[in-house]
Scaffold this active site. Structure first.
Site, mmCIF file in Angstrom:
data_model
loop_
_atom_site.group_PDB
_atom_site.id
_atom_site.type_symbol
_atom_site.label_atom_id
_atom_site.label_comp_id
_atom_site.label_asym_id
_atom_site.label_seq_id
_atom_site.Cartn_x
_atom_site.Cartn_y
_atom_site.Cartn_z
ATOM 1 N NE ARG A 145 49.130 46.743 39.181
ATOM 2 C CZ ARG A 145 48.354 47.662 39.740
ATOM 3 N NH1 ARG A 145 48.131 47.635 41.045
ATOM 4 N NH2 ARG A 145 47.778 48.596 38.993
ATOM 5 C CB ALA A 204 45.738 44.574 39.858
ATOM 6 C CG ASP A 225 39.504 48.919 41.681
ATOM 7 O OD1 ASP A 225 38.535 48.303 41.190
ATOM 8 O OD2 ASP A 225 39.681 49.083 42.900
ATOM 9 C CD GLU A 226 45.926 51.354 39.962
ATOM 10 O OE1 GLU A 226 47.008 50.955 39.472
ATOM 11 O OE2 GLU A 226 45.866 51.948 41.064
ATOM 12 C CB CYS A 227 42.667 48.491 33.195
ATOM 13 S SG CYS A 227 41.202 49.557 33.229
#
Length: 334
Positions: free
Chosen positions: A230, A270, A272-274
């Site tokens: 990201r 980010a 937490d969402e891998c």
């Protein structure tokens, strides 16, 4: 005929040795091969396995001057460094000394020094760069040391890297020219490509998600849905301006600190969402900016990024480096 001595295998040969700038008139009929026990020790101490070209380059130098391989490189004003010093018999009782030996101020964990300049007041050094500590290095690069974080690719094997470095140097001599020719001959015989942009390196460029401050690029695992990476909300130039504002400690510093804290919060989202690559990029950029005053922020994001990616060796290296981050040449093995 073979015999083992201090981690090396002595193999007698009847063939002529490759002659270099310091080869003696009397032919040498032995070469030095590093046995598996010594290779395992190198990996244990430096936390990464060194590729075959590392050991082939060592053998190449020893075939020319077994007593002192550094003599072969001396005309080009460079010498062996990093893990090579373990092969040369140097050691330390402290495990962290191996991780920090010839690790310069702006060298990220991904970079492992193996060649250093012998010129006075020069911090140039060549090292392997790898994206994952469990995998082979992606390439070798040149760092100018000091507060300069930029890494300049030289090739995907040590023969190519040293050849490229000598070719670009301004101190060319008949002896260094002879060394380059010898390097090319051995590289060809062993199947190593001489060049600073090989097919392997070009293929990696397609996987780079961000150039980062050191410009060598960051590669992280990204699945078919784009999970793993990201972008940071600021450009490189905006990040540098932000870091600079924090270091100035003026009226705008508090606002800049708040902005960086907000970015770190986004990194946590980010994670937490891998999308672990975002924290890796921010941590590397903070590190490469080159200020001890940013170490607290580096601690907040970079070790965690390595941990989440499963890069435990890099996590150990960055923590050791931040604990004893020094400028200049760090000689910890004796």
């Amino acid at each position: 005929m073979h015999c083992t001595f201090h981690g090396f295998t002595m193999a007698t040969r009847s063939s002529d040795k490759l002659k270099g700038p310091h080869a003696k008139k009397k032919k040498c009929n032995s070469c030095v091969e590093v046995n598996q026990e010594m290779k395992d020790l190198v990996e244990k101490k430096f936390l990464v396995a060194l590729p075959q070209d590392f050991y082939d380059f060592w053998q190449f130098l020893c075939e020319i001057d077994e007593a002192n391989p550094n003599n072969v490189l001396q005309p080009s004003k460079i010498r062996l460094g990093g893990p090579f010093d373990l092969l040369l018999g140097k050691s330390s009782s402290e495990d962290s000394d191996y991780l920090l030996h010839h690790r310069f101020f702006c060298d990220p964990p991904e970079f492992q020094t193996v060649i250093i300049s012998t010129e006075e007041n020069c911090e140039e050094h060549i090292g392997y760069y790898r994206d994952d500590p469990s995998q082979e290095p992606a390439f070798l690069a040149l760092s100018h040391g000091g507060d300069t974080c930029r890494l300049l690719p030289l090739g995907d094997n040590l023969f190519a890297a040293v050849h490229s470095y000598i070719l670009q140097a301004k101190n060319s001599s008949p002896a260094s020219e002879k060394l380059m020719n010898n390097i090319k001959k051995v590289a060809k015989r062993k199947g190593y490509e001489i060049g600073n942009q090989t097919a392997k390196m070009v293929a990696r460029k397609k996987k780079v998600v961000s150039k980062s401050f050191h410009t060598a690029g960051i590669v992280v695992p990204v699945d078919e849905n784009g999970v793993g990476w990201r972008e940071i909300s600021l450009t490189d130039s905006q990040l540098k301006k932000l870091f600079g504002s924090i270091l100035k400690e003026d009226a705008n510093s508090s606002k800049s600190v708040d902005e960086l804290q907000e970015i770190i919060t986004y990194v946590q989202f980010a994670n937490d969402e891998c999308d672990y690559g975002q924290g890796l990029e921010l941590g590397i950029d903070l590190f490469c900016y080159g200020s001890e005053k940013l170490h607290g922020y580096i601690h907040a994001v970079l070790p965690m990024a390595y941990s989440l990616l499963g890069y435990n060796a890099f996590e150990t290296i960055i923590l050791a480096h931040l604990n004893r981050r020094s400028r200049g040449l760090c000689n910890y093995l004796t």
